[in-house]
Design a protein around this motif. Structure first.
Motif, PDB file in Angstrom:
ATOM      1  N   GLN A 110      29.203  -2.133 -51.911  1.00  0.00           N
ATOM      2  CA  GLN A 110      30.093  -2.782 -52.875  1.00  0.00           C
ATOM      3  C   GLN A 110      31.484  -2.145 -52.852  1.00  0.00           C
ATOM      4  O   GLN A 110      32.500  -2.846 -52.928  1.00  0.00           O
ATOM      5  CB  GLN A 110      29.530  -2.689 -54.309  1.00  0.00           C
ATOM      6  CG  GLN A 110      28.207  -3.374 -54.482  1.00  0.00           C
ATOM      7  CD  GLN A 110      27.026  -2.478 -54.102  1.00  0.00           C
ATOM      8  OE1 GLN A 110      27.174  -1.409 -53.513  1.00  0.00           O
ATOM      9  NE2 GLN A 110      25.827  -2.933 -54.420  1.00  0.00           N
ATOM     10  N   GLU A 111      31.542  -0.825 -52.742  1.00  0.00           N
ATOM     11  CA  GLU A 111      32.838  -0.145 -52.698  1.00  0.00           C
ATOM     12  C   GLU A 111      33.559  -0.428 -51.391  1.00  0.00           C
ATOM     13  O   GLU A 111      34.779  -0.608 -51.376  1.00  0.00           O
ATOM     14  CB  GLU A 111      32.660   1.359 -52.896  1.00  0.00           C
ATOM     15  CG  GLU A 111      32.220   1.723 -54.300  1.00  0.00           C
ATOM     16  CD  GLU A 111      32.051   3.215 -54.488  1.00  0.00           C
ATOM     17  OE1 GLU A 111      32.727   4.000 -53.790  1.00  0.00           O
ATOM     18  OE2 GLU A 111      31.246   3.595 -55.351  1.00  0.00           O
ATOM     19  N   GLY A 132      33.332  -3.119 -49.690  1.00  0.00           N
ATOM     20  CA  GLY A 132      33.856  -4.479 -49.857  1.00  0.00           C
ATOM     21  C   GLY A 132      35.140  -4.494 -50.660  1.00  0.00           C
ATOM     22  O   GLY A 132      36.096  -5.198 -50.318  1.00  0.00           O
ATOM     23  N   ARG A 133      35.179  -3.717 -51.724  1.00  0.00           N
ATOM     24  CA  ARG A 133      36.401  -3.670 -52.546  1.00  0.00           C
ATOM     25  C   ARG A 133      37.560  -3.080 -51.753  1.00  0.00           C
ATOM     26  O   ARG A 133      38.689  -3.569 -51.840  1.00  0.00           O
ATOM     27  CB  ARG A 133      36.156  -2.843 -53.809  1.00  0.00           C
ATOM     28  CG  ARG A 133      35.311  -3.588 -54.818  1.00  0.00           C
ATOM     29  CD  ARG A 133      35.255  -2.830 -56.139  1.00  0.00           C
ATOM     30  NE  ARG A 133      34.053  -3.230 -56.856  1.00  0.00           N
ATOM     31  CZ  ARG A 133      33.043  -2.424 -57.141  1.00  0.00           C
ATOM     32  NH1 ARG A 133      33.075  -1.159 -56.819  1.00  0.00           N
ATOM     33  NH2 ARG A 133      31.991  -2.876 -57.780  1.00  0.00           N
ATOM     34  N   ILE A 134      37.284  -2.026 -50.998  1.00  0.00           N
ATOM     35  CA  ILE A 134      38.341  -1.404 -50.187  1.00  0.00           C
ATOM     36  C   ILE A 134      38.884  -2.397 -49.167  1.00  0.00           C
ATOM     37  O   ILE A 134      40.088  -2.451 -48.916  1.00  0.00           O
ATOM     38  CB  ILE A 134      37.807  -0.131 -49.493  1.00  0.00           C
ATOM     39  CG1 ILE A 134      37.577   0.957 -50.548  1.00  0.00           C
ATOM     40  CG2 ILE A 134      38.751   0.349 -48.398  1.00  0.00           C
ATOM     41  CD1 ILE A 134      36.774   2.131 -50.059  1.00  0.00           C
ATOM     42  N   GLY A 141      38.934  -5.522 -49.555  1.00  0.00           N
ATOM     43  CA  GLY A 141      39.514  -6.672 -50.250  1.00  0.00           C
ATOM     44  C   GLY A 141      38.613  -7.887 -50.294  1.00  0.00           C
ATOM     45  O   GLY A 141      39.075  -9.002 -50.507  1.00  0.00           O
ATOM     46  N   HIS A 142      37.320  -7.683 -50.111  1.00  0.00           N
ATOM     47  CA  HIS A 142      36.375  -8.804 -50.132  1.00  0.00           C
ATOM     48  C   HIS A 142      35.930  -9.118 -51.559  1.00  0.00           C
ATOM     49  O   HIS A 142      35.759  -8.210 -52.367  1.00  0.00           O
ATOM     50  CB  HIS A 142      35.134  -8.476 -49.297  1.00  0.00           C
ATOM     51  CG  HIS A 142      35.431  -8.239 -47.862  1.00  0.00           C
ATOM     52  ND1 HIS A 142      34.609  -7.511 -47.048  1.00  0.00           N
ATOM     53  CD2 HIS A 142      36.468  -8.619 -47.083  1.00  0.00           C
ATOM     54  CE1 HIS A 142      35.116  -7.463 -45.838  1.00  0.00           C
ATOM     55  NE2 HIS A 142      36.245  -8.122 -45.835  1.00  0.00           N
ATOM     56  N   THR A 143      35.726 -10.388 -51.823  1.00  0.00           N
ATOM     57  CA  THR A 143      35.187 -10.791 -53.123  1.00  0.00           C
ATOM     58  C   THR A 143      33.716 -11.147 -53.022  1.00  0.00           C
ATOM     59  O   THR A 143      33.030 -11.219 -54.029  1.00  0.00           O
ATOM     60  CB  THR A 143      35.966 -11.996 -53.691  1.00  0.00           C
ATOM     61  OG1 THR A 143      35.913 -13.070 -52.742  1.00  0.00           O
ATOM     62  CG2 THR A 143      37.418 -11.625 -53.971  1.00  0.00           C
ATOM     63  N   GLN A 144      33.222 -11.361 -51.810  1.00  0.00           N
ATOM     64  CA  GLN A 144      31.826 -11.726 -51.588  1.00  0.00           C
ATOM     65  C   GLN A 144      31.142 -10.654 -50.744  1.00  0.00           C
ATOM     66  O   GLN A 144      31.681 -10.223 -49.715  1.00  0.00           O
ATOM     67  CB  GLN A 144      31.719 -13.070 -50.847  1.00  0.00           C
ATOM     68  CG  GLN A 144      32.358 -14.229 -51.569  1.00  0.00           C
ATOM     69  CD  GLN A 144      31.606 -14.572 -52.834  1.00  0.00           C
ATOM     70  OE1 GLN A 144      30.379 -14.563 -52.853  1.00  0.00           O
ATOM     71  NE2 GLN A 144      32.339 -14.859 -53.901  1.00  0.00           N
ATOM     72  N   THR A 151      31.407  -8.674 -46.494  1.00  0.00           N
ATOM     73  CA  THR A 151      31.341  -7.264 -46.116  1.00  0.00           C
ATOM     74  C   THR A 151      30.201  -7.012 -45.148  1.00  0.00           C
ATOM     75  O   THR A 151      30.340  -6.217 -44.210  1.00  0.00           O
ATOM     76  CB  THR A 151      31.189  -6.375 -47.369  1.00  0.00           C
ATOM     77  OG1 THR A 151      32.200  -6.730 -48.313  1.00  0.00           O
ATOM     78  CG2 THR A 151      31.318  -4.904 -47.023  1.00  0.00           C
TER      79      THR A 151
END
Length: 118
Positions: free
Chosen positions: A68-69, A71-73, A75-78, A82
């Protein structure tokens, strides 16, 4: 920012001939031309800039950063986006094999314990 990158940027900042507001890589709008030049200088003909994101994501996961982190790094929302960035490699296969060995060993020990009780 990694410690290595921080050290390199600080070292550049200490060079007296470089004005303080100079762009580090000289890129104002796009890094396409700079990346192309660097590839040629390094002799890397079959790498794309996007490949670097895949490598970074894989290394973050290998370092234990939760998906999840990562993905955030990136810039993914789904989460599914990722997942596509995380590449399995030989280390991944070895970790999976070790985990399965432990699982099977524990399962066998559990069966032996049950036989002793019965």
């Amino acid at each position: 920012m990694t410690s290595r990158l921080e050290q390199q940027l600080l070292a550049l900042h200490q060079v007296p001939t470089i004005p303080p507001n100079t762009l580090v890589f000289g890129v104002e709008k796009t890094c396409r031309k700079a990346f192309s030049t660097l590839k040629k200088l390094a002799g890397l003909t079959d790498i794309r800039f996007h490949d670097l994101r895949h490598t970074a994501a894989t290394r973050m996961i290998q370092a234990g950063i939760p998906l999840q982190e990562v993905g955030r790094i990136l810039g993914h929302t789904q989460a599914n986006t990722t997942y596509r960035y995380v590449n399995a490699n030989a280390d991944t296969a070895k970790r999976v094999a070790r985990a399965l060995d432990v699982f099977l060993l524990e399962a066998n020990n559990s069966n032996i314990d049950e036989e002793r009780i019965n």
